[in-house]
Structures are given as C-alpha cells and as structure tokens.
Design a protein around this motif. Sequence first.
Motif, PDB file in Angstrom:
ATOM      1  N   ILE A 180      32.734  18.637  68.132  1.00  0.00           N
ATOM      2  CA  ILE A 180      33.111  18.231  66.791  1.00  0.00           C
ATOM      3  C   ILE A 180      32.011  17.977  65.811  1.00  0.00           C
ATOM      4  O   ILE A 180      32.088  18.306  64.559  1.00  0.00           O
ATOM      5  N   GLY A 181      31.116  17.403  66.218  1.00  0.00           N
ATOM      6  CA  GLY A 181      29.583  17.181  65.374  1.00  0.00           C
ATOM      7  C   GLY A 181      29.307  18.410  64.764  1.00  0.00           C
ATOM      8  O   GLY A 181      28.943  18.624  63.682  1.00  0.00           O
ATOM      9  N   GLU A 182      29.173  19.611  65.670  1.00  0.00           N
ATOM     10  CA  GLU A 182      28.761  20.802  65.328  1.00  0.00           C
ATOM     11  C   GLU A 182      29.751  21.261  64.108  1.00  0.00           C
ATOM     12  O   GLU A 182      29.321  22.027  63.349  1.00  0.00           O
ATOM     13  N   MET A 183      30.925  21.179  64.343  1.00  0.00           N
ATOM     14  CA  MET A 183      31.868  21.621  63.227  1.00  0.00           C
ATOM     15  C   MET A 183      31.605  20.989  61.833  1.00  0.00           C
ATOM     16  O   MET A 183      31.707  21.708  60.807  1.00  0.00           O
ATOM     17  N   CYS A 184      31.151  19.742  61.844  1.00  0.00           N
ATOM     18  CA  CYS A 184      31.063  18.997  60.838  1.00  0.00           C
ATOM     19  C   CYS A 184      29.579  18.843  60.294  1.00  0.00           C
ATOM     20  O   CYS A 184      29.546  18.755  58.988  1.00  0.00           O
ATOM     21  N   LYS A 185      28.710  19.792  60.895  1.00  0.00           N
ATOM     22  CA  LYS A 185      27.205  19.883  60.358  1.00  0.00           C
ATOM     23  C   LYS A 185      27.037  20.487  59.200  1.00  0.00           C
ATOM     24  O   LYS A 185      27.549  21.786  59.018  1.00  0.00           O
ATOM     25  N   PRO A 186      26.341  20.055  58.204  1.00  0.00           N
ATOM     26  CA  PRO A 186      26.438  20.869  57.056  1.00  0.00           C
ATOM     27  C   PRO A 186      25.417  22.152  57.111  1.00  0.00           C
ATOM     28  O   PRO A 186      24.244  22.052  57.936  1.00  0.00           O
ATOM     29  N   ARG A 187      25.904  23.478  56.833  1.00  0.00           N
ATOM     30  CA  ARG A 187      25.220  24.765  57.199  1.00  0.00           C
ATOM     31  C   ARG A 187      24.729  25.511  55.943  1.00  0.00           C
ATOM     32  O   ARG A 187      23.636  26.112  55.936  1.00  0.00           O
ATOM     33  N   GLN A 188      25.727  25.565  55.050  1.00  0.00           N
ATOM     34  CA  GLN A 188      25.536  26.550  53.825  1.00  0.00           C
ATOM     35  C   GLN A 188      26.099  25.681  52.776  1.00  0.00           C
ATOM     36  O   GLN A 188      27.136  25.128  52.644  1.00  0.00           O
ATOM     37  N   TYR A 218      28.001  24.628  49.412  1.00  0.00           N
ATOM     38  CA  TYR A 218      29.343  24.999  49.405  1.00  0.00           C
ATOM     39  C   TYR A 218      29.605  24.095  47.938  1.00  0.00           C
ATOM     40  O   TYR A 218      29.787  23.141  47.595  1.00  0.00           O
ATOM     41  N   GLY A 219      29.725  24.941  46.761  1.00  0.00           N
ATOM     42  CA  GLY A 219      30.250  24.331  45.539  1.00  0.00           C
ATOM     43  C   GLY A 219      29.036  23.625  44.932  1.00  0.00           C
ATOM     44  O   GLY A 219      27.757  23.991  45.215  1.00  0.00           O
ATOM     45  N   ALA A 220      29.080  22.621  44.201  1.00  0.00           N
ATOM     46  CA  ALA A 220      28.094  22.000  43.608  1.00  0.00           C
ATOM     47  C   ALA A 220      27.111  20.909  44.580  1.00  0.00           C
ATOM     48  O   ALA A 220      25.822  20.973  44.486  1.00  0.00           O
ATOM     49  N   PHE A 221      27.935  20.164  45.289  1.00  0.00           N
ATOM     50  CA  PHE A 221      27.068  19.177  45.987  1.00  0.00           C
ATOM     51  C   PHE A 221      27.653  19.430  47.527  1.00  0.00           C
ATOM     52  O   PHE A 221      27.120  18.296  48.274  1.00  0.00           O
ATOM     53  N   GLY A 222      28.308  20.245  48.008  1.00  0.00           N
ATOM     54  CA  GLY A 222      28.870  20.067  49.421  1.00  0.00           C
ATOM     55  C   GLY A 222      28.405  21.035  50.084  1.00  0.00           C
ATOM     56  O   GLY A 222      27.480  22.008  49.789  1.00  0.00           O
ATOM     57  N   TYR A 223      28.832  21.206  51.553  1.00  0.00           N
ATOM     58  CA  TYR A 223      28.243  22.050  52.516  1.00  0.00           C
ATOM     59  C   TYR A 223      29.568  22.536  53.339  1.00  0.00           C
ATOM     60  O   TYR A 223      30.205  21.765  53.421  1.00  0.00           O
ATOM     61  N   TYR A 224      29.229  23.764  53.756  1.00  0.00           N
ATOM     62  CA  TYR A 224      30.364  24.294  54.810  1.00  0.00           C
ATOM     63  C   TYR A 224      29.845  24.153  56.120  1.00  0.00           C
ATOM     64  O   TYR A 224      28.551  24.618  56.190  1.00  0.00           O
ATOM     65  N   GLY A 225      30.490  23.603  57.109  1.00  0.00           N
ATOM     66  CA  GLY A 225      30.016  23.840  58.444  1.00  0.00           C
ATOM     67  C   GLY A 225      30.939  25.117  59.256  1.00  0.00           C
ATOM     68  O   GLY A 225      30.496  26.092  58.840  1.00  0.00           O
ATOM     69  N   TYR A 226      31.658  24.565  60.187  1.00  0.00           N
ATOM     70  CA  TYR A 226      32.435  25.676  61.043  1.00  0.00           C
ATOM     71  C   TYR A 226      33.843  25.278  60.574  1.00  0.00           C
ATOM     72  O   TYR A 226      34.477  24.325  61.203  1.00  0.00           O
ATOM     73  N   GLY A 227      34.385  25.917  59.787  1.00  0.00           N
ATOM     74  CA  GLY A 227      35.993  25.812  59.554  1.00  0.00           C
ATOM     75  C   GLY A 227      36.180  24.422  58.720  1.00  0.00           C
ATOM     76  O   GLY A 227      37.355  24.105  58.566  1.00  0.00           O
ATOM     77  N   LEU A 228      35.065  23.762  58.307  1.00  0.00           N
ATOM     78  CA  LEU A 228      35.140  22.416  57.604  1.00  0.00           C
ATOM     79  C   LEU A 228      34.111  22.404  56.577  1.00  0.00           C
ATOM     80  O   LEU A 228      33.085  23.100  56.951  1.00  0.00           O
ATOM     81  N   SER A 229      34.294  21.740  55.579  1.00  0.00           N
ATOM     82  CA  SER A 229      33.285  21.414  54.782  1.00  0.00           C
ATOM     83  C   SER A 229      32.852  20.108  54.529  1.00  0.00           C
ATOM     84  O   SER A 229      33.737  19.139  54.800  1.00  0.00           O
ATOM     85  N   THR A 230      31.736  19.625  53.906  1.00  0.00           N
ATOM     86  CA  THR A 230      31.201  18.231  53.652  1.00  0.00           C
ATOM     87  C   THR A 230      30.993  18.172  52.436  1.00  0.00           C
ATOM     88  O   THR A 230      30.639  18.951  51.863  1.00  0.00           O
ATOM     89  N   LYS A 231      30.806  16.827  51.703  1.00  0.00           N
ATOM     90  CA  LYS A 231      30.682  16.440  50.590  1.00  0.00           C
ATOM     91  C   LYS A 231      30.706  14.998  50.746  1.00  0.00           C
ATOM     92  O   LYS A 231      30.971  14.217  51.499  1.00  0.00           O
TER      93      LYS A 231
END
Length: 471
Positions: A293-301, A303-316
């Motif tokens: 689950i942690g790997e899915m949520c980890k910021p990787r790319q 995404y938008g202005a201030f966010g990141y995409y992980g695996y099938g989920l994004s973070t902000k």
Amino acid sequence: MDRMNGLNQQLAENLVESIMKDYDACGIAAAVIDGAGVTRYEKFWGVRDQESGLEVNGETIFGLASVTKSFTALAIMQMEEKGLLELDDAVSKYIPEFTNKNQKKVTIRHLMSHCGGFFPLPRILVGNVAESLGLKESEVGDFAYNDAIAQEGVRLVAGRLDEQTMEQGLNGEPGQYLSYCNDGFGLLSDIIRRYGGEASYADYLLNHILKPLGMERSFCDFVRPAEDSNAATLYKKVDGVMKGSRDYHDNAFVLNGGGAMKSTLNDLKKYLSMYLNQGRGLNGTRILSQYGIGEMCKPRQPYGAFGYYGYGLSTKQLDDLKVVEHGGSLPGVSSNIAFSYEADAAVIVLCNTSGVPVSLISNALLRAYNGKNPVEKRDLWQEASWDEKTIKEVTGTYVSGEGTKAEIYKREDGAVVVKEEDKEKVLIPVSSKSAIIRGKYSDLFVRLIESEEKGIYAVAYGSRLIPKVKP
C-alpha cells in the motif's frame, strides 16, 4: 479526528449546491468515513433518474471511470507479492504484441505511473471492437468477461503503441514525463488477465479484491448496471441539452483496467477502509501488505501543480494533510476517492453527470472534517511573465489524440491566450515555464515541455501532455 462543525459543514454543502447548479449535476452521493469504517458524514443530493425522480442512496450503482486504475494497480501489486511478476520487468515480457521496438525498455512500473512515454491517443471502444468481431452481448454474454474482445483489444492497443517513435508519437524517454495514458493501464489489465490465474481481468478483481472485501454491488459488467433498478442513469450534455442514457458502454475503452468499474457509496466505504487500514479490510482480510500500500501511495511523477502520481493513485498536500486520491470521468460519470492517514479519514464523491468537478467537493468535505474552512484558497500563485522568445516558441496549435485541440497565441492587448472550442482563456504565467488558467472554482495548471533539439514541443495541460503540431 472529526472536527467538522455546523458552519464548515454548511459552507461545504453550499459549495456542492453551487457546483450542482453551475454544472447541471443530476445526482451526487458523498460520504466521509474514519479508519474504523464508521460513517462520519453522509449526504445525497438530486436524483439517480430525472424521469422517475428516484433519489440517490448508498446502494445506487455509479460508474467509477478512472478510479478503476486504483483497482488495477492494487491487482498488479498483489501479483508482485505472489511472485507472478516484477515491476521492473519489461512490458513486452508479458505482452509480446508490444515489441518495444522504438524506445528504451518500458516497464510495468512505468505504466503504473503513466510515464511510458506516450502522448494521448484516440480511444479504442469496446463496442466497436465487438462489432468488428461480429459479437453480440445477447449471445456471448457481458463484454467485460469476453476473451476474444480482450485479445483483439490488446493487439490493437499494443500495436499502435509500438508504432510510436521519438519523431512522431512519443513524448520522451520512459520515465521522463507523466502523461495520463489509458492505453498503458489497458495493457496492465491484460497482464492481469493473462497471468492472474482467472478467466478475465473482471474475474480477477471479483475474486481477489471485491469478494474478499464484501463489495457485493461492485463489478466491471456493462449490462448489469443497465438492468439494475437502483443504478444511476448517465447524464451528459449533447449540443447544450442534458441527455440521459442507461448505456454503460458509452466511450468505454476496450481493455477494462482504465475505467470499467462500477460501484456504490456503501461498497466504496469498504474499499477506502482497506487503504486506511494499510491493506486490511474491515472483515480482517488482508488484500495487500502494508509495504505494498505504501508503494502505491509513494510520490513518483509530478502531477498537476503540486501533486505527484504513484501507482494508480495520486498524492497532494491539502492544508496540513497529505491526501491520496484518484478521480474519474466518463459520459455520465464524475467520481473521486480520497484518503488521509493524518486525518484518519476517507472521502467518496459519486455523480451521474459528466464534467462535474467532484474533486473540489472531496477537498471541501475533507477540509471541513479536519476543522478547516472548506472553501479553496485562490491566492497560491505569484504572477510572473514570459519573455518574447518563450511566447514565440509556445505559439501554435496543440492537438491531442483524445480530441483536445487548442491554439496558443498573443492577443493584441498583450495577453497570451489559449483558444479551445472558440473560447479564449487567458494564460497567466506563474513561472518562466508554467501558467494557470483561472476557473470559477479552481485553476488549471499548464507547464511548457521543451528540449534542446525541439524547443517547446508540448504542454502539460492538466494531466495530459498535448503535442504541438508542426507548421
């Protein structure tokens, strides 16, 4: 911790009602739950069907569209933990139709984060592929489970990705840029179909995620929701007029991993509880390890202005909360799921109308639950300016395979604008290589993509990279 008070709740609900009015939204279901699965807030607006006037409730089936990508990524992570694949494996190892002949190695990991190097492409529709094969659902059963459609779909998707080159069709090296890619998640779903030990992608989700979590009204089927008396009618505007349909095939991609899921508010409470409990369902069933689950949520790319995409989920970042989320959009579908470990809470917002910004409703409810003003702050940006060289380079026509066509140019009054569907929108520079487009409720972030060889050759327009058309 639930800090929602009457004032903030009312402000959030006022926002919902304003959005519903501005976007002609027919029905919305929303809920906030905590890590124990307890519903802390729930409210329904509008109707699931305008003709009958039937209201939305917790068991109403909605389309999820791209929220499906979180299920696909979850399934891939399950398969990795079972030793059925490795994320750094080449996609071509599992999908031989994709030979990877024109670029560096594209891995499963790349596709999970939308960074395989592909610009958006026209959508290959499940109905069109079925028709080309002479298949009728009344005879062969629901297309979501049909092997012949999946085989032809992966041949078409893999084949056209394989034809992309750095000169035409690729946005960069694998891993260099994020550009939202339904084709990539389509290939992931076919890896699940071929190597997951089930007859189809839909069967895999059913047996390894949905049934174990007790999600009894969730599935990839196209026919079932159309026949269910408590499924939402899908509403979209056609020539300015709102039209309703029960056709869940509308604009559906041929491979199911990018957007085929349908579900209910009550079922998604179980799904989001699993994330809040780091992979374990409320019934005690472990779906994925805490590490996974942690790997899915980890910021990787980015995404938008201030966010990141992980695996099938994004973070902000939302005020003092780190939020993990995903949204979805299809004809008659606007959906969003979000959760925060700091808040020990998750938010679900489902709507049966196209183009409704339900992520803003999600933000408002999570802010209210966290004891904050739910109205989004709009003073985040320090305006900048572009020099004449940048303006000259960015000027041109940008065309996406998904249908977006925009022209960027400098107006006589000196403003740089983007014209889309005969509507001009001012680009407000906020750095030397980025800008925003102001909207009533939120801002669209635009980033200029350039290289030494090509200069500015694309723009990141929201979540998509849109290529510039050569003169």
